[in-house]
Design a protein around this motif. Structure first.
Motif, PDB file in Angstrom:
ATOM      1  N   LEU A 196       0.840  -1.196   0.000  1.00  0.00           N
ATOM      2  CA  LEU A 196       0.000   0.000   0.000  1.00  0.00           C
ATOM      3  C   LEU A 196       0.876   1.247   0.000  1.00  0.00           C
ATOM      4  CD1 LEU A 196      -2.915   1.155   0.311  1.00  0.00           C
ATOM      5  CD2 LEU A 196      -2.608   0.988   2.781  1.00  0.00           C
ATOM      6  N   SER A 202      -3.070   1.449  -5.361  1.00  0.00           N
ATOM      7  CA  SER A 202      -2.975   0.298  -4.453  1.00  0.00           C
ATOM      8  C   SER A 202      -4.192   0.127  -3.533  1.00  0.00           C
ATOM      9  CB  SER A 202      -1.658   0.314  -3.679  1.00  0.00           C
ATOM     10  OG  SER A 202      -1.328   1.593  -3.236  1.00  0.00           O
ATOM     11  N   TYR A 220       3.582  -0.909   4.129  1.00  0.00           N
ATOM     12  CA  TYR A 220       3.964   0.396   3.581  1.00  0.00           C
ATOM     13  C   TYR A 220       5.453   0.611   3.830  1.00  0.00           C
ATOM     14  CZ  TYR A 220       4.558   5.481   3.545  1.00  0.00           C
ATOM     15  OH  TYR A 220       5.024   6.751   3.314  1.00  0.00           O
ATOM     16  N   PHE A 221       6.169   0.993   2.770  1.00  0.00           N
ATOM     17  CA  PHE A 221       7.605   1.274   2.879  1.00  0.00           C
ATOM     18  C   PHE A 221       7.821   2.776   2.875  1.00  0.00           C
ATOM     19  CE2 PHE A 221       7.141  -2.895   1.097  1.00  0.00           C
ATOM     20  CZ  PHE A 221       8.165  -3.636   1.658  1.00  0.00           C
ATOM     21  N   ARG A 278      11.933  -2.011  -5.986  1.00  0.00           N
ATOM     22  CA  ARG A 278      10.756  -2.886  -5.968  1.00  0.00           C
ATOM     23  C   ARG A 278      11.107  -4.323  -5.602  1.00  0.00           C
ATOM     24  NH1 ARG A 278       7.023   0.084  -8.822  1.00  0.00           N
ATOM     25  NH2 ARG A 278       6.849   1.769  -7.329  1.00  0.00           N
ATOM     26  N   THR A 299      -0.316  -5.925  -5.515  1.00  0.00           N
ATOM     27  CA  THR A 299       0.134  -4.563  -5.819  1.00  0.00           C
ATOM     28  C   THR A 299      -0.911  -3.857  -6.686  1.00  0.00           C
ATOM     29  OG1 THR A 299       1.219  -4.919  -7.945  1.00  0.00           O
ATOM     30  CG2 THR A 299       2.511  -5.449  -5.981  1.00  0.00           C
ATOM     31  N   GLY A 300      -0.748  -2.543  -6.778  1.00  0.00           N
ATOM     32  CA  GLY A 300      -1.632  -1.749  -7.637  1.00  0.00           C
ATOM     33  C   GLY A 300      -1.035  -1.552  -9.025  1.00  0.00           C
ATOM     34  N   GLN A 305       1.549   1.744 -17.330  1.00  0.00           N
ATOM     35  CA  GLN A 305       1.233   3.085 -16.829  1.00  0.00           C
ATOM     36  C   GLN A 305       2.491   3.919 -16.593  1.00  0.00           C
ATOM     37  OE1 GLN A 305      -0.687   3.955 -12.809  1.00  0.00           O
ATOM     38  NE2 GLN A 305      -2.442   3.700 -14.147  1.00  0.00           N
ATOM     39  N   SER A 308       8.191   1.524 -14.749  1.00  0.00           N
ATOM     40  CA  SER A 308       8.473   0.297 -13.998  1.00  0.00           C
ATOM     41  C   SER A 308       7.453  -0.783 -14.318  1.00  0.00           C
ATOM     42  CB  SER A 308       8.463   0.590 -12.507  1.00  0.00           C
ATOM     43  OG  SER A 308       7.192   1.078 -12.139  1.00  0.00           O
ATOM     44  N   GLN A 309       6.443  -0.459 -15.098  1.00  0.00           N
ATOM     45  CA  GLN A 309       5.338  -1.396 -15.285  1.00  0.00           C
ATOM     46  C   GLN A 309       5.258  -1.972 -16.703  1.00  0.00           C
ATOM     47  OE1 GLN A 309       2.216   1.130 -13.756  1.00  0.00           O
ATOM     48  NE2 GLN A 309       2.595   0.506 -11.657  1.00  0.00           N
ATOM     49  N   LYS A 334      -6.969   4.156 -16.352  1.00  0.00           N
ATOM     50  CA  LYS A 334      -6.880   4.981 -15.139  1.00  0.00           C
ATOM     51  C   LYS A 334      -8.264   5.466 -14.692  1.00  0.00           C
ATOM     52  CE  LYS A 334      -4.232   6.659 -11.918  1.00  0.00           C
ATOM     53  NZ  LYS A 334      -3.188   5.899 -11.200  1.00  0.00           N
ATOM     54  N   ASP A 356       6.374   9.499  -2.576  1.00  0.00           N
ATOM     55  CA  ASP A 356       6.564   8.065  -2.344  1.00  0.00           C
ATOM     56  C   ASP A 356       8.043   7.742  -2.415  1.00  0.00           C
ATOM     57  OD1 ASP A 356       5.694   5.363  -1.972  1.00  0.00           O
ATOM     58  OD2 ASP A 356       6.237   5.007  -4.052  1.00  0.00           O
ATOM     59  N   CYS A 358       9.555   5.437  -3.739  1.00  0.00           N
ATOM     60  CA  CYS A 358      10.034   4.968  -5.051  1.00  0.00           C
ATOM     61  C   CYS A 358      10.343   6.117  -5.994  1.00  0.00           C
ATOM     62  CB  CYS A 358       9.003   4.053  -5.695  1.00  0.00           C
ATOM     63  SG  CYS A 358       9.107   2.424  -5.004  1.00  0.00           S
TER      64      CYS A 358
HETATM   65  P1  ATP Z   1      -0.070   3.614  -6.580  1.00  0.00           P
HETATM   66  O1  ATP Z   1      -1.032   4.631  -7.048  1.00  0.00           O
HETATM   67  O2  ATP Z   1      -0.696   2.489  -5.827  1.00  0.00           O
HETATM   68  O3  ATP Z   1       1.133   4.211  -5.884  1.00  0.00           O
HETATM   69  P2  ATP Z   1       1.223   3.693  -9.075  1.00  0.00           P
HETATM   70  O4  ATP Z   1       0.434   3.538 -10.297  1.00  0.00           O
HETATM   71  O5  ATP Z   1       1.631   5.052  -8.606  1.00  0.00           O
HETATM   72  O6  ATP Z   1       0.476   2.948  -7.899  1.00  0.00           O
HETATM   73  P3  ATP Z   1       3.865   2.835  -8.625  1.00  0.00           P
HETATM   74  O7  ATP Z   1       4.126   4.004  -7.765  1.00  0.00           O
HETATM   75  O8  ATP Z   1       4.812   2.508  -9.704  1.00  0.00           O
HETATM   76  O9  ATP Z   1       2.477   2.806  -9.321  1.00  0.00           O
HETATM   77  O10 ATP Z   1       3.740   1.572  -7.683  1.00  0.00           O
HETATM   78  C1  ATP Z   1       3.306   0.319  -8.145  1.00  0.00           C
HETATM   79  C2  ATP Z   1       2.871  -0.501  -6.937  1.00  0.00           C
HETATM   80  O11 ATP Z   1       3.993  -0.755  -6.085  1.00  0.00           O
HETATM   81  C3  ATP Z   1       1.886   0.244  -6.064  1.00  0.00           C
HETATM   82  O12 ATP Z   1       0.572   0.122  -6.544  1.00  0.00           O
HETATM   83  C4  ATP Z   1       2.074  -0.430  -4.742  1.00  0.00           C
HETATM   84  O13 ATP Z   1       1.380  -1.675  -4.700  1.00  0.00           O
HETATM   85  C5  ATP Z   1       3.585  -0.710  -4.731  1.00  0.00           C
HETATM   86  N1  ATP Z   1       4.283   0.392  -4.034  1.00  0.00           N
HETATM   87  C6  ATP Z   1       4.905   1.454  -4.570  1.00  0.00           C
HETATM   88  N2  ATP Z   1       5.433   2.241  -3.612  1.00  0.00           N
HETATM   89  C7  ATP Z   1       5.164   1.645  -2.433  1.00  0.00           C
HETATM   90  C8  ATP Z   1       5.431   1.940  -1.049  1.00  0.00           C
HETATM   91  N3  ATP Z   1       6.096   3.028  -0.708  1.00  0.00           N
HETATM   92  N4  ATP Z   1       4.970   1.105  -0.117  1.00  0.00           N
HETATM   93  C9  ATP Z   1       4.263   0.004  -0.451  1.00  0.00           C
HETATM   94  N5  ATP Z   1       3.991  -0.330  -1.715  1.00  0.00           N
HETATM   95  C10 ATP Z   1       4.421   0.458  -2.701  1.00  0.00           C
END
Ligand code: ATP
Ligand code: MG
Length: 423
Positions: A196, A202, A220-221, A278, A299-300, A305, A308-309, A334, A356, A358
Motif C-alpha cells: 500500500l 494500491s 507500507y515502505f 521494488r 500490488t496496484g 502506466q 516500472s510497469q 486509469k 513516495d 520509489c
Molecule cells: P499507486 O497509485 O498504488 O502508488 P502507481 O500507479 O503510482 O500505484 P507505482 O508508484 O509505480 O504505481 O507503484 C506500483 C505498486 O507498487 C503500487 O501500486 C504499490 O502496490 C507498490 N508500491 C509502490 N510504492 C510503495 C510503497 N512506498 N509502499 C508500499 N507499496 C508500494
C-alpha cells in the motif's frame, strides 16, 4: 376489494432489509461456511446502529431495523461483499388487503421521490397455506395499485417491480432492489498482503481483492527523513478506509526502507533503481507475509502506466517475491481505477500531495526492460541481505480500525513489533 387507506398501514415501526447473496450459491458444500461469513460481516457492518437484528431464512438473510435507522443500515450493508442485492421491505400480515395497502403505500413513497412510468407485481408464495396462487395475488394487488395510483402495468419491462413475498416466517412487500457489494464475503478465500503506497491504485487493488473474498493486511515502505510523516498518516487513513470495506481492522506493517534505499542508490546504476527498490520491497514483503499468515502479495501495478510497469520489469520484480504476486488492476484504464477509488472513498485521500519513496533519487528515464541477469548482477555488488532482514524484523505493526474518508489517523493503534522479532 377496497384497499385500506395508507393511514391503516403500520409500516413505520420496523423495516426489514432483505439481503440476497449471489455467487454463494455456486459453492456447494461450502455454502454454509460462506453464509456464516456473510452474516458475520453484515453484523460487523451494522455495528453502532441501535436495535438491529440479523437472521437467516430460506437461503437469504434479513436485517430487522427500527425505521429511523433503515437508511443508515441499508448503506452500511451495501458495502458488504457477498451481498448481490438488497431490498428495504415493509413487513406485513399475510392477508391480501394488508398486502395491497402496503404495496400502495410503498409505491406512493417512491412516487414522492420520482415519476414511475410503469410497474408490475411479482409474488413469491412459499407458504402454500396462503389460499391464493401467486399469479392471482399479483393481479389483485396490481388492480389495487391501479385503483389507488393510476399507474400503468407493464409485465415485460416494468420500471418498478413490486415484490411480494408470502413465506412461513416472513411476509413483506418491497419496491426497490439496490446493488450490494457483489463478489464473495471477506475472509472466504484467504488473506493477502497488499503493498500500500499513498497513491490512487494500491487501495483500489486491495478493495478488489476484498471483493473476491480476501481479508487484506497492508505493508507500507517509507524512507524517513526523505519521506515525511504526512505520507505515513495518509497511508494509515487509506488502511482505515480498507478496514471499513472489509468490516474488520487492517493490520498495517510499516517498514523503514531508508538504509536499503540509500545502499541501492549509492551502488547501482541509476536506470535500474526503481526495479531494484521494488525487488527489495518484494523480498521484505514476502518475509512479512509469511510471518503474518498471508499467502499472496498484492500490488496496484498497471501494465504500461509507468516505466516500472512493462512486462519485462514486472517479471523482474516478481522474480524477487517468494509468494504469488496478484495485480488486480493490471488491465484497468486509469479512469476506471479512479471511479472505483471514488466509490471506495479513497480517492480524496490519495490525491493529497505526498512523496513516495520509489520516486526518490530516480532518473528521468528509468530502464524499461531490466533483465533478471542485470538486476541480479547489480544486487550481487550490494550487501543487501542483512538490511532486508532487519527491515522486516523491525516493521511496526498498526491496527487500522474502520473509518470513513474524513476520519483522521486517530483510529490507528500501534500494535506491536513484527512477530519476526521473537524468532
Ligand atoms: P499507486 O497509485 O498504488 O502508488 P502507481 O500507479 O503510482 O500505484 P507505482 O508508484 O509505480 O504505481 O507503484 C506500483 C505498486 O507498487 C503500487 O501500486 C504499490 O502496490 C507498490 N508500491 C509502490 N510504492 C510503495 C510503497 N512506498 N509502499 C508500499 N507499496 C508500494
Ligand atoms: Mg505510486
Amino acid at each position: 376489494m377496497t384497499p385500506p387507506t395508507p393511514l391503516e398501514v403500520n409500516a413505520e415501526a420496523e423495516a426489514l432489509i432483505v439481503l440476497r447473496h449471489g455467487e454463494i450459491f455456486l459453492k456447494g458444500d461450502n455454502r454454509h461456511h460462506f453464509e456464516q461469513l456473510l452474516v458475520r460481516n453484515a453484523r460487523r457492518a451494522l455495528t453502532g446502529i441501535p436495535g438491529v437484528t440479523l437472521e437467516r431464512a430460506q437461503g437469504r438473510c434479513f436485517a430487522r431495523v427500527p425505521q429511523a435507522q433503515a437508511a443508515r443500515a441499508t448503506s452500511a450493508l451495501q458495502r458488504v461483499f457477498g451481498i448481490s442485492s438488497l431490498s428495504p421491505a415493509i413487513p406485513c400480515p399475510p392477508a391480501l388487503d394488508a398486502l395491497s395497502a402496503v404495496a400502495v403505500h410503498a409505491l406512493r413513497g417512491l412516487l414522492r421521490q420520482r415519476a414511475i412510468r410503469s410497474f408490475k407485481v411479482a409474488t413469491r408464495r412459499s407458504d402454500k397455506r396462503f389460499p391464493l396462487p401467486s399469479t392471482a395475488v399479483s393481479s389483485q394487488i396490481g388492480a389495487a395499485i391501479i385503483d389507488a395510483l393510476g399507474l400503468p402495468v407493464d409485465v415485460h419491462t416494468p420500471e418498478v417491480t413490486v415484490g411480494v413475498e408470502i413465506g412461513r416466517e416472513h411476509c413483506f412487500v418491497f419496491v426497490e432492489r439496490l446493488p450490494g457489494g457483489g463478489g464473495l464475503p471477506v475472509g472466504s478465500t484467504g488473506e493477502v498482503l497488499l503493498l500500500l503506497s499513498g497513491g490512487i491504485d494500491s487501495p483500489v487493488a486491495g478493495h478488489l481483492m476484498q471483493k473476491r473474498g480476501c481479508a487484506v493486511q497492508a505493508i507500507y515502505f517509507h524512507s524517513p527523513p526523505h519521506t515525511g510523516p504526512r505520507a505515513e498518516d495518509k497511508v494509515q487513513r487509506l488502511a482505515a478506509r480498507l478496514a471499513l470495506s472489509q468490516q474488520q481492522p487492517v493490520a498495517l506493517h510499516v517498514v523503514r526502507f531508508t538504509a536499503i534505499q540509500e545502499l541501492i542508490h549509492a551502488g547501482a546504476p541509476a536506470e535500474l533503481l526503481v526495479v531494484l527498490y521494488r525487488r527489495a520491497m518484494m523480498r521484505v514483503a514476502s518475509v512479512v507475509a509469511r510471518s503474518c499468515g498471508c499467502t499472496a502479495l498484492v500490488t496496484g501495478d498497471n501494465l504500461g502506466q509507468v516505466a516500472s510497469q512493462t512486462l519485462e520489469n514486472l517479471a523482474c520484480v516478481e522474480d524477487a517475491a517468494e509468494l504469488p504476486v496478484l495485480r488486480p488492476l493490471l488491465t484497468y484504464d486509469k479512469h476506471e481505477t479512479v471511479a472505483l477509488a471514488e466509490r471506495l472513498g479513497s480517492f480524496e485521500i490519495s490525491i493529497e500531495p505526498h512523496l513516495d519513496c520509489c520516486s526518490l533519487f530516480v532518473p528521468r528515464h528509468p530502464a524499461t526492460r531490466v533483465s533478471l541477469k542485470r538486476a541480479a548482477t547489480a544486487e550481487a555488488a550490494l550487501a543487501l541481505a542483512p538490511l532486508l532482514e532487519q527491515a522486516a524484523r523491525e516493521a511496526q505493526i498498526y491496527r487500522a480500525l474502520p473509518a470513513g474518508s474524513s476520519a483522521s489517523a486517530r483510529n490507528i493503534f500501534r500494535l506491536s513489533q513484527s512477530p519476526l522479532v521473537a524468532k
